[in-house]
Enzyme design. Sequence first.
Site, PDB file in Angstrom:
ATOM      1  N   LYS A   4     -10.014  12.711   8.247  1.00  0.00           N
ATOM      2  CA  LYS A   4      -9.780  12.097   9.613  1.00  0.00           C
ATOM      3  C   LYS A   4      -9.619  13.463  10.542  1.00  0.00           C
ATOM      4  CE  LYS A   4      -6.126   8.598   7.815  1.00  0.00           C
ATOM      5  NZ  LYS A   4      -7.525   7.226   8.768  1.00  0.00           N
TER       6      LYS A   4
ATOM      7  N   LYS B  12       0.637  -1.217  -0.336  1.00  0.00           N
ATOM      8  CA  LYS B  12      -0.439   0.119   0.163  1.00  0.00           C
ATOM      9  C   LYS B  12       0.286   0.827  -0.121  1.00  0.00           C
ATOM     10  CE  LYS B  12      -3.082   2.992   3.440  1.00  0.00           C
ATOM     11  NZ  LYS B  12      -4.092   2.592   4.282  1.00  0.00           N
TER      12      LYS B  12
ATOM     13  N   GLU C  42      -9.265   3.305   1.828  1.00  0.00           N
ATOM     14  CA  GLU C  42      -8.118   4.001   0.826  1.00  0.00           C
ATOM     15  C   GLU C  42      -7.293   3.191   0.043  1.00  0.00           C
ATOM     16  OE1 GLU C  42      -7.863   5.219   3.300  1.00  0.00           O
ATOM     17  OE2 GLU C  42      -4.759   4.885   2.906  1.00  0.00           O
TER      18      GLU C  42
ATOM     19  N   ARG D 104      -7.030  -0.599   0.930  1.00  0.00           N
ATOM     20  CA  ARG D 104      -7.714  -1.736   0.599  1.00  0.00           C
ATOM     21  C   ARG D 104      -8.146  -1.561  -1.301  1.00  0.00           C
ATOM     22  NH1 ARG D 104     -12.174  -1.962   4.807  1.00  0.00           N
ATOM     23  NH2 ARG D 104      -9.700  -1.186   5.902  1.00  0.00           N
TER      24      ARG D 104
HETATM   25  N1  BES Z   1      -3.897   4.530   6.952  1.00  0.00           N
HETATM   26  C1  BES Z   1      -4.947   4.100   7.105  1.00  0.00           C
HETATM   27  C2  BES Z   1      -5.141   2.953   8.639  1.00  0.00           C
HETATM   28  C3  BES Z   1      -4.165   3.807  10.252  1.00  0.00           C
HETATM   29  C4  BES Z   1      -4.661   4.237  10.460  1.00  0.00           C
HETATM   30  C5  BES Z   1      -2.631   3.088  10.098  1.00  0.00           C
HETATM   31  C6  BES Z   1      -3.509   4.594  12.189  1.00  0.00           C
HETATM   32  C7  BES Z   1      -1.835   3.695  10.858  1.00  0.00           C
HETATM   33  C8  BES Z   1      -2.488   4.370  12.049  1.00  0.00           C
HETATM   34  C9  BES Z   1      -6.562   3.776   6.664  1.00  0.00           C
HETATM   35  O1  BES Z   1      -6.688   4.088   5.383  1.00  0.00           O
HETATM   36  C10 BES Z   1      -7.457   4.026   7.220  1.00  0.00           C
HETATM   37  O2  BES Z   1      -7.714   5.229   7.492  1.00  0.00           O
HETATM   38  N2  BES Z   1      -8.429   2.993   7.967  1.00  0.00           N
HETATM   39  C11 BES Z   1      -9.187   3.220   8.402  1.00  0.00           C
HETATM   40  C12 BES Z   1     -10.910   1.623   7.950  1.00  0.00           C
HETATM   41  C13 BES Z   1     -12.187   2.123   7.742  1.00  0.00           C
HETATM   42  C14 BES Z   1     -12.402   3.855   7.618  1.00  0.00           C
HETATM   43  C15 BES Z   1     -13.085   1.164   7.739  1.00  0.00           C
HETATM   44  C16 BES Z   1      -9.409   2.431  10.262  1.00  0.00           C
HETATM   45  O3  BES Z   1      -8.796   1.821  10.401  1.00  0.00           O
HETATM   46  O4  BES Z   1     -10.512   3.660  11.089  1.00  0.00           O
HETATM   47 ZN    ZN Z   2      -4.388   4.518   4.646  1.00  0.00          ZN
HETATM   48 MN    MN Z   3      -7.707   5.313   5.015  1.00  0.00          MN
END
Ligand code: BES
Ligand code: ZN
Ligand code: MN
Length: 519
Positions: free
Chosen positions: A295, A283, A367, A369
């Site tokens: 976020k 990724k 995003e 995935r």
């Molecule tokens: N890049 C983030 C996940 C992440 C969070 C990595 C903190 C490292 C530290 C990912 O793209 C994300 O935002 N995931 C969401 C998924 C959800 C929307 C299904 C998450 O973890 O909240």
């Molecule tokens: Zn991410």
């Molecule tokens: Mn994300």
Amino acid sequence: MKLKLMALLLAGWTSVPFAPAIAQTAEPQVVASDRANSPQRPIEFAQAPAPGAALAVMMQGAKLPAGVGLEPANASAIEAAIAAQGFKGEAGDELLLRGIASVPAVVLVGRGEGPQQLREAGGRAAQALRSVRAPVAVLGLSDASDMAEAAFGYALGQYRFDRYKSAATPPPADRVQFVGAQAPAARTEWDARKAHLSAAVALTRDLQSEPANSLHPGSFVARTRAAFAGVPGVTVEVLDDAALRRLGMGAIVGVAQGSPHGARLMLVRYRGAEGAPLALVGKGITFDSGGLTLKPNPGMWQMKADMSGAAAVMGAALSLARSRAPVHVVAVAALAENMPGSTAQRPGDVVRTFGGQTIEIRSADAEGRLVLADAIQYTIDRYRPFALVDIATLTGAASAALGSEFAGLFAREDAVAGRLSGAAAQSGEAVWRMPLHPAYAKAIVSDIADIKNSDATGAPGASAGAHFVGHFVPENVSWAHLDIAGVYWRDSDRPLEPKGASGFGVRLLDTLARSWQAP
Ligand code: BES
Ligand code: ZN
Ligand code: MN
């Protein structure tokens, strides 16, 4: 007069070349650094220490090891300090002595047993002597492999990312020597693999650390390409945003469409053996703002490293290629910047992937995935790997479940999970297997499309993400998924990982590829 000026200005505004068309331009206006990181201590192997060197003594217990060749006065001063401080010399113990004897500094490090503890002892020595402006001699190791492992740990532990620091005096970079009778054999071991592996980890950490106004999909490609330039057996394929559209990769294109930087897919093949390749897919979100599913502010800056999976697969491929490993791998970086904006994709949108599957976007923040879906399908279609491992900072849930000691491992086959766990044990980069239970696949069932990228039904997030990614890997391709959201970044110094980007995955995937090739 005033009106005329205004009209002139307005007319000019539409044509002046420097008027930004969009608020965020594709390149920064003022470049923040024109330097590389400051040089680190070069690693050498020697039979005797250089004069004036600071000493790192690898200890197994409280007694100075035999034959380290210290001057008697220095030895007795150090022995007195050992007794006074009650230093035991067990693994993890460390005693820094300055102003003692006739050397700039001495650090005593408990070396423990086995390769991982030796690496960590090397890393501790590096960090203890970080600011000592003198050469360093590492004493007390008689075995060539032990010397090479300690050197490897030293190299990992002394990493720094300081190219944006404008301080006048760079930190000390005098050489470090690993001293012992077996120096020539240790050097051979170092040159064959560990020098390349540690340089590759440094590249990965550099890419992770680089701010997102400097590192975007295009500059990730340029920097990575440069790292592979001239390495035998390597071929590089890069698809830009236009090519991705032409090929119908609507998922990765959709993620990038809110950003002035287009998406890229970068595939680096290293052919050191015949047979089908092992595919390593990472990724590569160069910044994850969450897109329109924005976020919250705290910690958002760390999302500059949301390309850590892509950086790790490129590091692993670089290490394998530079050390001429007899393996066939293809490393794939799925690169995009996830930004909000009037052109960004919306929750509720439906996109179509390379393989013709449709995805309903429920969260613009899920995003990773999406970019992986297209990258995986294209890689399997064009490179026909026998197995595929993807690695991603995919879910906060993986980090919540496992903390910072393990990457989440998902696999359909026990044998595949076993291979990953074996490589983890050897490399020291730990994984913990998590469930791909069919019940959790309900989280990605869409009412209007083939699949959706997120939901709110309470399925465990890391498993839901893994199911989504696995949906794009056919059953006849062995597959493992690594969720590194808890381990890609370190909040404080560790012996092999100074505070900041960890480079997680490079050592693990390098080790895995050497032991897992097409049957
Ligand atoms: N890049 C983030 C996940 C992440 C969070 C990595 C903190 C490292 C530290 C990912 O793209 C994300 O935002 N995931 C969401 C998924 C959800 C929307 C299904 C998450 O973890 O909240
Ligand atoms: Zn991410
Ligand atoms: Mn994300």
